[in-house]
Design a protein around this motif. Sequence first.
Motif, PDB file in Angstrom:
ATOM      1  N   ASP A 294       0.827  -1.213   0.000  1.00 56.99           N
ATOM      2  CA  ASP A 294       0.000   0.000   0.000  1.00 56.99           C
ATOM      3  C   ASP A 294       0.858   1.258   0.000  1.00 56.99           C
ATOM      4  N   PHE A 295       1.993   1.203   0.722  1.00 56.70           N
ATOM      5  CA  PHE A 295       2.901   2.358   0.739  1.00 56.70           C
ATOM      6  C   PHE A 295       3.342   2.707  -0.675  1.00 56.70           C
ATOM      7  N   TRP A 296       3.743   1.705  -1.462  1.00 55.15           N
ATOM      8  CA  TRP A 296       4.214   1.989  -2.815  1.00 55.15           C
ATOM      9  C   TRP A 296       3.074   2.379  -3.746  1.00 55.15           C
ATOM     10  N   LYS A 297       1.870   1.870  -3.491  1.00 53.27           N
ATOM     11  CA  LYS A 297       0.701   2.311  -4.266  1.00 53.27           C
ATOM     12  C   LYS A 297       0.420   3.789  -3.986  1.00 53.27           C
ATOM     13  N   LEU A 298       0.473   4.159  -2.710  1.00 56.42           N
ATOM     14  CA  LEU A 298       0.282   5.564  -2.329  1.00 56.42           C
ATOM     15  C   LEU A 298       1.392   6.439  -2.892  1.00 56.42           C
ATOM     16  N   TYR A 299       2.584   5.929  -2.859  1.00 53.10           N
ATOM     17  CA  TYR A 299       3.751   6.654  -3.375  1.00 53.10           C
ATOM     18  C   TYR A 299       3.541   7.015  -4.837  1.00 53.10           C
ATOM     19  N   LYS A 300       3.091   6.044  -5.610  1.00 51.80           N
ATOM     20  CA  LYS A 300       2.852   6.259  -7.041  1.00 51.80           C
ATOM     21  C   LYS A 300       1.700   7.235  -7.262  1.00 51.80           C
ATOM     22  N   PHE A 301       0.631   7.079  -6.477  1.00 51.16           N
ATOM     23  CA  PHE A 301      -0.529   7.960  -6.640  1.00 51.16           C
ATOM     24  C   PHE A 301      -0.193   9.394  -6.254  1.00 51.16           C
ATOM     25  N   ARG A 302       0.595   9.576  -5.210  1.00 52.07           N
ATOM     26  CA  ARG A 302       0.899  10.950  -4.785  1.00 52.07           C
ATOM     27  C   ARG A 302       1.819  11.640  -5.790  1.00 52.07           C
ATOM     28  N   ILE A 303       2.667  10.896  -6.502  1.00 54.63           N
ATOM     29  CA  ILE A 303       3.450  11.484  -7.586  1.00 54.63           C
ATOM     30  C   ILE A 303       2.511  11.916  -8.716  1.00 54.63           C
ATOM     31  N   TYR A 304       1.545  11.088  -9.019  1.00 55.51           N
ATOM     32  CA  TYR A 304       0.533  11.412 -10.038  1.00 55.51           C
ATOM     33  C   TYR A 304      -0.214  12.698  -9.688  1.00 55.51           C
ATOM     34  N   ILE A 305      -0.630  12.829  -8.414  1.00 54.79           N
ATOM     35  CA  ILE A 305      -1.329  14.037  -7.985  1.00 54.79           C
ATOM     36  C   ILE A 305      -0.431  15.260  -8.161  1.00 54.79           C
ATOM     37  N   SER A 306       0.823  15.133  -7.798  1.00 54.22           N
ATOM     38  CA  SER A 306       1.741  16.255  -7.972  1.00 54.22           C
ATOM     39  C   SER A 306       1.905  16.612  -9.446  1.00 54.22           C
ATOM     40  N   MET A 307       1.936  15.620 -10.311  1.00 60.76           N
ATOM     41  CA  MET A 307       2.089  15.874 -11.747  1.00 60.76           C
ATOM     42  C   MET A 307       0.925  16.681 -12.311  1.00 60.76           C
ATOM     43  N   ILE A 308      -0.287  16.303 -11.944  1.00 60.67           N
ATOM     44  CA  ILE A 308      -1.450  16.929 -12.572  1.00 60.67           C
ATOM     45  C   ILE A 308      -1.999  18.123 -11.800  1.00 60.67           C
ATOM     46  N   TYR A 309      -1.559  18.278 -10.504  1.00 58.91           N
ATOM     47  CA  TYR A 309      -2.228  19.296  -9.690  1.00 58.91           C
ATOM     48  C   TYR A 309      -1.290  20.154  -8.859  1.00 58.91           C
ATOM     49  N   ILE A 310       0.028  20.000  -9.051  1.00 60.56           N
ATOM     50  CA  ILE A 310       0.936  20.802  -8.232  1.00 60.56           C
ATOM     51  C   ILE A 310       0.757  22.293  -8.521  1.00 60.56           C
ATOM     52  N   ALA A 311       0.281  22.627  -9.693  1.00 63.30           N
ATOM     53  CA  ALA A 311      -0.102  24.007 -10.001  1.00 63.30           C
ATOM     54  C   ALA A 311      -1.482  24.032 -10.663  1.00 63.30           C
ATOM     55  N   GLY A 312      -2.286  23.004 -10.394  1.00 61.82           N
ATOM     56  CA  GLY A 312      -3.653  22.956 -10.907  1.00 61.82           C
ATOM     57  C   GLY A 312      -3.748  22.804 -12.407  1.00 61.82           C
ATOM     58  N   TYR A 313      -2.722  22.194 -13.031  1.00 65.97           N
ATOM     59  CA  TYR A 313      -2.695  22.129 -14.494  1.00 65.97           C
ATOM     60  C   TYR A 313      -3.952  21.487 -15.087  1.00 65.97           C
ATOM     61  N   PHE A 314      -4.431  20.418 -14.452  1.00 59.78           N
ATOM     62  CA  PHE A 314      -5.542  19.656 -15.016  1.00 59.78           C
ATOM     63  C   PHE A 314      -6.864  19.961 -14.298  1.00 59.78           C
ATOM     64  N   LYS A 315      -6.905  21.014 -13.519  1.00 58.60           N
ATOM     65  CA  LYS A 315      -8.069  21.284 -12.674  1.00 58.60           C
ATOM     66  C   LYS A 315      -9.356  21.386 -13.476  1.00 58.60           C
ATOM     67  N   GLU A 316      -9.350  22.178 -14.542  1.00 63.30           N
ATOM     68  CA  GLU A 316     -10.581  22.374 -15.317  1.00 63.30           C
ATOM     69  C   GLU A 316     -11.037  21.088 -15.992  1.00 63.30           C
ATOM     70  N   LEU A 317     -10.093  20.314 -16.510  1.00 67.64           N
ATOM     71  CA  LEU A 317     -10.462  19.030 -17.102  1.00 67.64           C
ATOM     72  C   LEU A 317     -11.054  18.085 -16.053  1.00 67.64           C
ATOM     73  N   ILE A 318     -10.439  18.052 -14.882  1.00 72.06           N
ATOM     74  CA  ILE A 318     -10.920  17.179 -13.809  1.00 72.06           C
ATOM     75  C   ILE A 318     -12.353  17.527 -13.424  1.00 72.06           C
ATOM     76  N   MET A 319     -12.640  18.820 -13.246  1.00 70.84           N
ATOM     77  CA  MET A 319     -13.980  19.233 -12.835  1.00 70.84           C
ATOM     78  C   MET A 319     -14.994  19.038 -13.958  1.00 70.84           C
ATOM     79  N   HIS A 320     -14.575  19.236 -15.203  1.00 71.68           N
ATOM     80  CA  HIS A 320     -15.448  18.972 -16.353  1.00 71.68           C
ATOM     81  C   HIS A 320     -15.850  17.500 -16.378  1.00 71.68           C
ATOM     82  N   PHE A 321     -14.898  16.600 -16.230  1.00 73.00           N
ATOM     83  CA  PHE A 321     -15.205  15.175 -16.262  1.00 73.00           C
ATOM     84  C   PHE A 321     -16.050  14.767 -15.057  1.00 73.00           C
ATOM     85  N   TYR A 322     -15.772  15.383 -13.907  1.00 71.88           N
ATOM     86  CA  TYR A 322     -16.546  15.068 -12.697  1.00 71.88           C
ATOM     87  C   TYR A 322     -18.032  15.343 -12.903  1.00 71.88           C
ATOM     88  N   ASN A 323     -18.344  16.415 -13.614  1.00 68.11           N
ATOM     89  CA  ASN A 323     -19.745  16.756 -13.873  1.00 68.11           C
ATOM     90  C   ASN A 323     -20.450  15.743 -14.765  1.00 68.11           C
TER      91      ASN A 323
END
Length: 325
Positions: free
Chosen positions: A118-147
């Motif tokens: 689980d630690f390594w699964k979390l490790y990979k996921f938290r890198i992913y979050i940093s990639m797409i959201y460290i400056a909100g790069y994918f924010k609008e796409l994420i919220m569009h898809f959420y709707n």
Amino acid sequence: ENIKRVNRSEDNIKDLVNYAHGNGLSASTELITGLPGETYHSFIETCWMVIRLGFDSIYADSLYLLKGSDLYTDEERKKYKIKTMFGLVSKGISKIGNEYCFETEEYLVESSSMNLEDFWKLYKFRIYISMIYIAGYFKELIMHFYNYNIFLIDIYEELVSNAEKYPNFNGSLNEIVKYSKKTKLYSSIRQLRKKIIDLLESGQGLEDFDLVYHVYHIIGSMMARKNKSAFVNEFKNAAYKLFHEKNKPDDEFIYITDELVQITYHIMISPMEETEELINRESYYDYVKWVEENYSKKLSEYKCTEIKSFSLAIRNFNEHKYLTE
């Protein structure tokens, strides 16, 4: 509660985010993975809550134990069945005379609620979050898809379960995990120290030990003009697959997504490449109102009878310009 910190209510956090936005400020936060009592899925829920509350930037990092903190004590380690590994602090090495001095971090890798896998699964996921959201790069796409009931975790699972279909995200994430498993963490300080000294005395560098460098190198590579379209398109295509599994064909959804993809290209700015301070866009959809109302409805409900103009502006353009000169 397990680390004895004040937990603010969602309403209180939302008020703080709204205050920041109302005064022309971005709202950022840092999340810690691996807290006692936390699981892989509960951390994902925390990430999603933070995004829904309107934060513009998220940086996630693994929990490490600090001397003097409650979790550092033998009592707490026993209570939560804590197991740890050791890593070198970024640039945390110096030589005094003939003696090497190190600054290390003790990472929690197992507890009563999280095993090593689980630690390594979390490790990979938290890198992913940093990639797409460290400056909100994918924010609008994420919220569009959420709707459209396409959730961030489902997009992630689609990406990582199809490495051949999405080679850019998987290549980057797997590279980070591979380097970290190989060189970042050691079972004891003595083992870590021996490895570092052996490398230094053989004339080799310590780049592989610097996780921060690797994370920002991958994010910087993703944002480069020649690469960013590949990452954004993989994210889009993963969402498309999920959309088509749940919904009938929708031309407006496709049209809006393509517009947002183009906007995301502009939002993703490499600190090492020149760019314009202001980018003007036009659309039949009122993006400004959609953002102001916190993406609460589908963008299709903000369709206008006439074209609307809006601009994308770099907040810290002078600093950006200085970096590229």
